[in-house]
Scaffold this active site. Structure first.
Site, short mmCIF file in Angstrom:
data_model
loop_
_atom_site.label_atom_id
_atom_site.label_comp_id
_atom_site.label_asym_id
_atom_site.label_seq_id
_atom_site.Cartn_x
_atom_site.Cartn_y
_atom_site.Cartn_z
N SER A 137 0.83 -1.21 0.00
CA SER A 137 0.00 0.00 0.00
C SER A 137 0.86 1.26 0.00
CB SER A 137 -0.95 -0.01 1.20
OG SER A 137 -0.20 0.11 2.38
N ARG A 186 0.31 3.59 -3.18
CA ARG A 186 -0.33 4.88 -2.93
C ARG A 186 0.49 6.01 -3.54
NH1 ARG A 186 0.03 4.85 1.98
NH2 ARG A 186 -1.96 3.90 2.51
N ASN A 209 -0.70 8.12 -6.94
CA ASN A 209 -0.95 9.57 -6.87
C ASN A 209 -0.09 10.33 -7.86
OD1 ASN A 209 -2.83 10.79 -4.68
ND2 ASN A 209 -1.97 8.93 -3.77
#
Lengths: 156, 285
Positions: free
Chosen positions: B205, B209, B213
């Site tokens: 994660s 992440r 982004n």
């Protein structure tokens, strides 16, 4: 997009960078910051101490000034007392001296008066003897009548 | 922008921008004979920028009145230090510098996204380099490289603080517990499965992440660049060309301003989550 050798290289670079930061950056900067905060704390403590010392010194100075003022007024009091005493003493001496002088002068006057009276008495006695001898037409022996003459002199 | 003549199509343009500068064309999902030279180059460059500038600040750091740069560095260091102290209550010489490194490095990676998408690739093109991806955090290798390093640290701290037995117990004897030994024996594989998923979800994660982004952010910039792609300088002769230029300028500016937030936030999140994970690894349950 695939997973390749970049992953391993990135891990190595990352680990080296962490090690570098841990060794050469973090402790030095944090150390400087801690030292500064310590310095500031010391400075503040010193300032507070200085303020306290100043307050104490001011108190002490006030106490000293108060004591000095007390002593000064005491000294002035003493001086006034002493001055009064001196004046009193001088007055006392002056009046006794004056009295003494007056007494001496009176004594002198009395002495002079009695002396004058004595000589006057003697002269009167002589005059009386001369007058009596003239009356009697003969010399009266003053020695023979010394008794009489001195009696007369005292009666005048 | 590329010149109007022989302008690439939208698909070609985007694909060109998403291709790494590699030593050779990769085959398959995993190929360890390939290396993305652009990612490594910018990672090392930005590592040198961060390490060098902070080292300089550290070398000239005084306990007296700090200079402007020292002030800035101290601001960052204190910010990171507070974050770490809030979360991590153990004593470790690694975690705070690690957090500082992550925050600054990831921030610099992400900030590369604010450079015009075609600036460095065009310069590289002039120098004869065909592909160039400027933002290292749009490379999964980079984000996974960091998150796996963090993962190794998580395992290391777990075993260091709890012992190997303690670590295994933590993986197998919770969250489901039973006083009955037989029931507990059945629960062990279930617990292990759950805990392993939790454990491995952390690096995945973290990496995804950050990657997601920044990848999305870069993609938006690329899409905005498409507005003037086909017209080029020749488009300035037409109303549509001008409208495209204005639209790209305004939207690009708006997205860039918003992206400042994303850049900082993603760097911050990566740092905080790393500290949180390491704090959890450090604690006894």
């Amino acid at each position: 997009m695939n997973i390749n050798l970049t992953l391993i290289v990135q891990m190595l670079v990352f680990i080296i960078l962490i090690w570098f930061t841990m060794k050469f950056v973090w402790p030095i900067i944090l150390g400087a910051m801690e030292e500064r905060s310590k310095k500031i704390a010391q400075g503040l403590a010193a300032a507070e101490q200085g303020e306290q010392a100043l307050a104490q010194a001011r108190e002490r100075a006030e106490a000293i000034v108060r004591e000095a003022r007390d002593r000064a007024s005491q000294i002035i009091d003493n001086a006034q007392h002493r001055a009064n005493d001196l004046v009193e003493q001088a007055k006392g001496t002056a009046s006794t001296e004056g009295q003494r002088l007056v007494a001496a002068a009176q004594q002198q006057i009395e002495l002079e008066a009695s002396r004058a009276r004595e000589s006057l008495r003697r002269e009167v006695a002589q005059i009386a003897v001369q007058a009596a001898s003239k009356l009697l037409q003969r010399e009266i022996d003053p020695k023979a009548h010394a008794d009489l003459i001195s009696k007369l002199a005292t009666q005048i | 922008m590329a010149a109007a003549e022989n302008a690439p199509s939208a698909g070609e343009y985007i694909l060109h921008h998403l291709t790494f500068l590699s030593n050779k064309t990769p085959h398959g999902i995993v190929d360890f004979s390939v290396i993305n030279l652009d990612s490594v180059f910018f990672a090392v460059l930005l590592a040198a920028a961060f390490g060098g500038s902070f080292y300089l600040a550290a070398r000239t750091a005084t306990a007296g009145v700090p200079g402007k740069f020292q002030n800035f560095v101290e601001l960052v260091v204190e910010f990171v230090d507070n974050q770490v102290k809030d979360t991590f209550h153990g004593s470790s010489k690694v975690i705070a510098p690690l957090a500082l490194t992550i925050f600054c490095w990831v921030f610099l990676f992400n900030a590369m996204d604010l450079l015009p998408v075609d600036l460095l690739p065009a310069l590289a093109h002039g120098a004869g380099i065909e592909h160039l991806k400027v933002v290292p955090t749009t490379d999964l290798n980079v984000t996974f490289g960091m998150s796996l390093t963090v993962f190794i640290l998580i395992i290391y701290y777990s075993i260091k603080m709890k012992g190997l037995g303690g670590f295994i117990r933590e993986l197998t004897l919770q969250p489901f517990t039973s006083k009955n030994v037989a029931v507990q024996a059945i629960l062990v594989p279930i617990n292990l499965l759950l805990e392993l998923v939790t454990l491995f979800a952390r690096p995945v994660s973290l990496a995804l992440r950050l990657f997601g982004n920044l990848y999305a952010g870069e993609m938006i910039f690329l899409l905005l660049a498409l507005l003037t792609l086909s017209s080029g300088f020749g488009g300035l002769a037409t109303v549509g060309g001008w409208l495209g230029l204005i639209a790209q300028g305004v939207l690009g500016l708006a997205w860039a301003i918003f992206h400042i937030l994303v850049i900082t936030l993603q760097a911050f999140i990566f740092m905080v989550l790393t500290v949180v994970y390491l704090a959890m690894a450090n604690e006894h349950h």
